[in-house]
Scaffold this active site. Sequence first.
Site, PDB file in Angstrom:
ATOM      1  N   VAL A 139       1.229   3.547   2.255  1.00  0.00           N
ATOM      2  CA  VAL A 139       2.099   3.651   3.621  1.00  0.00           C
ATOM      3  C   VAL A 139       3.184   2.445   3.794  1.00  0.00           C
ATOM      4  O   VAL A 139       4.437   2.499   3.882  1.00  0.00           O
ATOM      5  CB  VAL A 139       1.354   3.714   4.948  1.00  0.00           C
ATOM      6  CG1 VAL A 139       2.239   3.712   6.039  1.00  0.00           C
ATOM      7  CG2 VAL A 139       0.451   5.147   4.802  1.00  0.00           C
TER       8      VAL A 139
ATOM      9  N   TYR B 207     -15.258   3.961   9.961  1.00  0.00           N
ATOM     10  CA  TYR B 207     -13.805   3.884   9.734  1.00  0.00           C
ATOM     11  C   TYR B 207     -12.956   4.238  11.191  1.00  0.00           C
ATOM     12  O   TYR B 207     -12.073   3.816  11.693  1.00  0.00           O
ATOM     13  CB  TYR B 207     -13.184   4.622   8.518  1.00  0.00           C
ATOM     14  CG  TYR B 207     -11.961   4.732   8.484  1.00  0.00           C
ATOM     15  CD1 TYR B 207     -11.141   6.137   8.591  1.00  0.00           C
ATOM     16  CD2 TYR B 207     -11.145   3.911   7.805  1.00  0.00           C
ATOM     17  CE1 TYR B 207     -10.020   6.148   8.485  1.00  0.00           C
ATOM     18  CE2 TYR B 207      -9.749   4.060   7.434  1.00  0.00           C
ATOM     19  CZ  TYR B 207      -9.248   5.249   7.833  1.00  0.00           C
ATOM     20  OH  TYR B 207      -7.769   5.544   7.655  1.00  0.00           O
TER      21      TYR B 207
ATOM     22  N   GLY C  84       0.549  -1.263  -0.164  1.00  0.00           N
ATOM     23  CA  GLY C  84       0.164   0.109   0.041  1.00  0.00           C
ATOM     24  C   GLY C  84       0.851   1.274   0.022  1.00  0.00           C
ATOM     25  O   GLY C  84       2.029   1.276  -0.179  1.00  0.00           O
TER      26      GLY C  84
ATOM     27  N   ASP D  67     -18.771  17.351   1.435  1.00  0.00           N
ATOM     28  CA  ASP D  67     -17.561  18.129   1.809  1.00  0.00           C
ATOM     29  C   ASP D  67     -16.654  17.380   3.055  1.00  0.00           C
ATOM     30  O   ASP D  67     -15.536  17.545   2.990  1.00  0.00           O
ATOM     31  CB  ASP D  67     -17.850  19.446   2.276  1.00  0.00           C
ATOM     32  CG  ASP D  67     -17.688  20.463   1.132  1.00  0.00           C
ATOM     33  OD1 ASP D  67     -18.412  21.663   1.210  1.00  0.00           O
ATOM     34  OD2 ASP D  67     -17.232  20.224   0.093  1.00  0.00           O
TER      35      ASP D  67
ATOM     36  N   PRO E 236      -1.732   9.664  11.341  1.00  0.00           N
ATOM     37  CA  PRO E 236      -1.200  10.598  10.396  1.00  0.00           C
ATOM     38  C   PRO E 236      -2.310  11.170   9.757  1.00  0.00           C
ATOM     39  O   PRO E 236      -3.633  10.804  10.032  1.00  0.00           O
ATOM     40  CB  PRO E 236      -0.764   9.782   8.965  1.00  0.00           C
ATOM     41  CG  PRO E 236      -0.559   8.321   9.896  1.00  0.00           C
ATOM     42  CD  PRO E 236      -1.436   8.260  10.981  1.00  0.00           C
TER      43      PRO E 236
HETATM   44  N1  LIG Z   1      -4.171   7.235   2.742  1.00  0.00           N
HETATM   45  C1  LIG Z   1      -4.251   8.113   3.537  1.00  0.00           C
HETATM   46  O1  LIG Z   1      -4.490   9.429   3.333  1.00  0.00           O
HETATM   47  C2  LIG Z   1      -4.151   7.893   5.029  1.00  0.00           C
HETATM   48  C3  LIG Z   1      -3.922   6.753   5.456  1.00  0.00           C
HETATM   49  N2  LIG Z   1      -3.953   6.132   6.960  1.00  0.00           N
HETATM   50  C4  LIG Z   1      -3.572   5.150   7.304  1.00  0.00           C
HETATM   51  O2  LIG Z   1      -2.453   4.529   6.912  1.00  0.00           O
HETATM   52  C5  LIG Z   1      -2.657   2.924   6.923  1.00  0.00           C
HETATM   53  C6  LIG Z   1      -2.353   2.494   5.468  1.00  0.00           C
HETATM   54  O3  LIG Z   1      -3.205   3.442   4.487  1.00  0.00           O
HETATM   55  P1  LIG Z   1      -2.832   3.265   2.857  1.00  0.00           P
HETATM   56  O4  LIG Z   1      -1.592   2.614   2.683  1.00  0.00           O
HETATM   57  O5  LIG Z   1      -3.066   4.613   2.609  1.00  0.00           O
HETATM   58  O6  LIG Z   1      -3.727   2.012   2.366  1.00  0.00           O
HETATM   59  P2  LIG Z   1      -3.622   1.248   0.826  1.00  0.00           P
HETATM   60  O7  LIG Z   1      -5.191   1.177   0.678  1.00  0.00           O
HETATM   61  O8  LIG Z   1      -2.624   1.954  -0.058  1.00  0.00           O
HETATM   62  O9  LIG Z   1      -2.860   0.016   1.342  1.00  0.00           O
HETATM   63  C7  LIG Z   1      -3.718  -0.909   2.278  1.00  0.00           C
HETATM   64  C8  LIG Z   1      -2.954  -2.246   2.400  1.00  0.00           C
HETATM   65  O10 LIG Z   1      -3.596  -2.992   3.188  1.00  0.00           O
HETATM   66  C9  LIG Z   1      -3.536  -4.452   3.037  1.00  0.00           C
HETATM   67  N3  LIG Z   1      -4.814  -4.945   3.293  1.00  0.00           N
HETATM   68  C10 LIG Z   1      -5.939  -4.442   3.059  1.00  0.00           C
HETATM   69  N4  LIG Z   1      -6.768  -5.586   3.506  1.00  0.00           N
HETATM   70  C11 LIG Z   1      -6.247  -6.556   3.685  1.00  0.00           C
HETATM   71  C12 LIG Z   1      -6.355  -7.966   4.479  1.00  0.00           C
HETATM   72  N5  LIG Z   1      -7.812  -8.404   4.826  1.00  0.00           N
HETATM   73  N6  LIG Z   1      -5.532  -8.772   4.702  1.00  0.00           N
HETATM   74  C13 LIG Z   1      -4.150  -8.225   4.503  1.00  0.00           C
HETATM   75  N7  LIG Z   1      -3.791  -7.014   4.059  1.00  0.00           N
HETATM   76  C14 LIG Z   1      -4.885  -6.377   3.602  1.00  0.00           C
HETATM   77  C15 LIG Z   1      -3.564  -4.210   1.183  1.00  0.00           C
HETATM   78  O11 LIG Z   1      -2.940  -5.355   0.750  1.00  0.00           O
HETATM   79  P3  LIG Z   1      -2.872  -6.081  -0.581  1.00  0.00           P
HETATM   80  O12 LIG Z   1      -2.314  -4.899  -1.650  1.00  0.00           O
HETATM   81  O13 LIG Z   1      -2.061  -7.329  -0.689  1.00  0.00           O
HETATM   82  O14 LIG Z   1      -4.374  -6.350  -0.773  1.00  0.00           O
HETATM   83  C16 LIG Z   1      -2.733  -2.968   1.049  1.00  0.00           C
HETATM   84  O15 LIG Z   1      -1.463  -3.248   0.879  1.00  0.00           O
HETATM   85  C17 LIG Z   1      -4.070   2.629   7.146  1.00  0.00           C
HETATM   86  O16 LIG Z   1      -4.097   2.282   8.435  1.00  0.00           O
HETATM   87  C18 LIG Z   1      -4.779   4.010   7.139  1.00  0.00           C
HETATM   88  O17 LIG Z   1      -5.794   4.017   8.020  1.00  0.00           O
HETATM   89  C19 LIG Z   1      -4.139   7.348   7.889  1.00  0.00           C
HETATM   90  C20 LIG Z   1      -4.332   8.609   7.348  1.00  0.00           C
HETATM   91  C21 LIG Z   1      -4.335   8.906   6.002  1.00  0.00           C
HETATM   92  C1  LIG Z   2      -7.642  10.614   5.120  1.00  0.00           C
HETATM   93  C2  LIG Z   2      -8.643  10.681   5.879  1.00  0.00           C
HETATM   94  O1  LIG Z   2      -9.542  11.457   5.741  1.00  0.00           O
HETATM   95  C3  LIG Z   2     -10.467  10.917   4.610  1.00  0.00           C
HETATM   96  O2  LIG Z   2     -11.446  12.081   4.594  1.00  0.00           O
HETATM   97  P1  LIG Z   2     -11.399  13.242   3.795  1.00  0.00           P
HETATM   98  O3  LIG Z   2     -10.203  13.962   3.945  1.00  0.00           O
HETATM   99  O4  LIG Z   2     -12.725  13.951   3.841  1.00  0.00           O
HETATM  100  O5  LIG Z   2     -11.330  12.332   2.411  1.00  0.00           O
HETATM  101  P2  LIG Z   2     -11.082  12.741   1.048  1.00  0.00           P
HETATM  102  O6  LIG Z   2      -9.504  13.098   0.649  1.00  0.00           O
HETATM  103  O7  LIG Z   2     -11.901  11.794   0.260  1.00  0.00           O
HETATM  104  O8  LIG Z   2     -11.860  14.374   0.617  1.00  0.00           O
HETATM  105  C4  LIG Z   2     -11.487  15.492   0.993  1.00  0.00           C
HETATM  106  C5  LIG Z   2     -12.050  16.584   0.508  1.00  0.00           C
HETATM  107  O9  LIG Z   2     -11.657  16.804  -0.861  1.00  0.00           O
HETATM  108  C6  LIG Z   2     -12.885  16.925  -1.866  1.00  0.00           C
HETATM  109  N1  LIG Z   2     -12.665  16.516  -2.956  1.00  0.00           N
HETATM  110  C7  LIG Z   2     -12.824  17.183  -4.217  1.00  0.00           C
HETATM  111  N2  LIG Z   2     -12.704  16.521  -5.365  1.00  0.00           N
HETATM  112  C8  LIG Z   2     -12.434  15.112  -4.704  1.00  0.00           C
HETATM  113  C9  LIG Z   2     -12.235  13.883  -5.543  1.00  0.00           C
HETATM  114  O10 LIG Z   2     -12.054  13.643  -6.919  1.00  0.00           O
HETATM  115  N3  LIG Z   2     -11.809  12.818  -4.886  1.00  0.00           N
HETATM  116  C10 LIG Z   2     -12.091  12.925  -3.356  1.00  0.00           C
HETATM  117  N4  LIG Z   2     -11.768  11.727  -2.711  1.00  0.00           N
HETATM  118  N5  LIG Z   2     -12.382  13.769  -2.871  1.00  0.00           N
HETATM  119  C11 LIG Z   2     -12.589  15.100  -3.513  1.00  0.00           C
HETATM  120  C12 LIG Z   2     -13.996  15.978  -1.038  1.00  0.00           C
HETATM  121  O11 LIG Z   2     -15.399  16.397  -1.189  1.00  0.00           O
HETATM  122  C13 LIG Z   2     -13.718  16.550   0.783  1.00  0.00           C
HETATM  123  O12 LIG Z   2     -14.250  17.734   0.881  1.00  0.00           O
HETATM  124  C14 LIG Z   2     -11.245   9.931   5.184  1.00  0.00           C
HETATM  125  O13 LIG Z   2     -11.858   9.205   4.023  1.00  0.00           O
HETATM  126  C15 LIG Z   2     -10.242   8.859   5.724  1.00  0.00           C
HETATM  127  O14 LIG Z   2      -9.598   7.884   4.635  1.00  0.00           O
HETATM  128  C16 LIG Z   2      -9.036   9.261   6.280  1.00  0.00           C
HETATM  129  O15 LIG Z   2      -8.304   8.606   7.094  1.00  0.00           O
END
Ligand SMILES: NC(=O)C1=CN([C@@H]2O[C@H](COP(=O)(O)OP(=O)(O)OC[C@H]3O[C@@H](n4cnc5c(N)ncnc54)[C@H](OP(=O)(O)O)[C@@H]3O)[C@@H](O)[C@H]2O)C=CC1
Ligand SMILES: C[C@H]1O[C@H](OP(=O)(O)OP(=O)(O)OC[C@H]2O[C@@H](n3cnc4c(=O)[nH]c(N)nc43)[C@H](O)[C@@H]2O)[C@@H](O)[C@@H](O)C1=O
Length: 309
Positions: A16, A137, A14, A270, A164
């Site tokens: 992270v 979530y 993923g 939003d 984060p």
């Molecule tokens: N992205 C963001 O903006 C943010 C993310 N986070 C947190 O960071 C962490 C990672 O997020 P992120 O890297 O964005 O997520 P991604 O969706 O990029 O990656 C998620 C990973 O989790 C694995 N996974 C999902 N379901 C399962 C399962 N059932 N069993 C084993 N592995 C599983 C996937 O593995 P595979 O590829 O093998 O299927 C994938 O590699 C999370 O805890 C998220 O809450 C926090 C704040 C913001």
């Molecule tokens: C990361 C963190 O925070 C997440 O919440 P969020 O910050 O609200 O998620 P978001 O990035 O999808 O949206 C941010 C803003 O952006 C606007 N927006 C515009 N245009 C697009 C667009 O095209 N896609 C998306 N996704 N948003 C859009 C959207 O309408 C909103 O106002 C959690 O889901 C959760 O995953 C969590 O842990």
Amino acid sequence: MENNAKIFVAGHRGLVGSALVRELERRGFKNLVLRKSSEVDLRDQAAARAFFEAERPDYVLLAAAKVGGIVANNSFPADFIYDNLMIQNNVIHSSYLVGVKKLLMLGSTCIYPKLAPQPIREESLLTGPLEPTNEPYAIAKIAGIKMCQSYNRQYGTRFISAMPTNLYGPNDNFDLTTSHVLPALIRRFHEAKAAGAADVTIWGTGTPYREFVHVDDVARASLFLMERYEGWDPVNIGSGEELTIGELAKKVAAVVGFTGKTLFDSSKPDGTPRKLCDVSRIHELGWRHEIELEEGLASTYRWYLENRA
Ligand SMILES: NC(=O)C1=CN([C@@H]2O[C@H](COP(=O)(O)OP(=O)(O)OC[C@H]3O[C@@H](n4cnc5c(N)ncnc54)[C@H](OP(=O)(O)O)[C@@H]3O)[C@@H](O)[C@H]2O)C=CC1
Ligand SMILES: C[C@H]1O[C@H](OP(=O)(O)OP(=O)(O)OC[C@H]2O[C@@H](n3cnc4c(=O)[nH]c(N)nc43)[C@H](O)[C@@H]2O)[C@@H](O)[C@@H](O)C1=O
């Protein structure tokens, strides 16, 4: 963590997880345990238990989760609460059973109340109602924090958690339905420019504020906490800088080179109006972010062009 320590990076493919693997390998850690969800589905208690019994990692970085943007969270609440609770329960409990020396669980600043005083301090947790669009979530993530604290208290484990803010960087999810805003805007503006479109429509009103931190900074912060933090309370990881979605759209359009109009689809949610996190705790511990948004946007767009466009 000892150089030859066996480290399980859960979710290594993923956004992270892959950044954690890059940073660990850069630091010379070679004994990494990596499994795809198709190999070990961490929602499956027996499979997770068997994996931990067989591998017995010394350290665990829990970056496996069901993750998505605002529409994905709003559309599949059962998946978001079930998957994340199951993954966390199984990884945290199995880590206790096999004597993992230290575990870091990744949460999110979504755990804080919708209208928490800004910037949001870790102490705001559970002081008010959550943002409805990602409450399932957030509840799962809060349960993970409480589980780490409870195991530390009852069993003397060293399970810590980091929160984060919105992340971005290489290997992000660029699917327009399930992704977060920053990767979605990169793709929307890129495809509009390529098609010669006159305008791009983005979701919501563009007025909410968001904070962004590059995933390589989060990987460094995570390993920093693994080395230096023994507290039970969550620690925010962020840049401490916020901007509106409208301002973000302008920056992405400029990086991509799209010169058309940006339109707003206010039928889309939003979400929370602001979620700037207070990063003084991690600053006091000695970590600061290094990658500013302009630099991170440019490098992420380059990565997108080389890998996804
Ligand atoms: N992205 C963001 O903006 C943010 C993310 N986070 C947190 O960071 C962490 C990672 O997020 P992120 O890297 O964005 O997520 P991604 O969706 O990029 O990656 C998620 C990973 O989790 C694995 N996974 C999902 N379901 C399962 C399962 N059932 N069993 C084993 N592995 C599983 C996937 O593995 P595979 O590829 O093998 O299927 C994938 O590699 C999370 O805890 C998220 O809450 C926090 C704040 C913001
Ligand atoms: C990361 C963190 O925070 C997440 O919440 P969020 O910050 O609200 O998620 P978001 O990035 O999808 O949206 C941010 C803003 O952006 C606007 N927006 C515009 N245009 C697009 C667009 O095209 N896609 C998306 N996704 N948003 C859009 C959207 O309408 C909103 O106002 C959690 O889901 C959760 O995953 C969590 O842990």
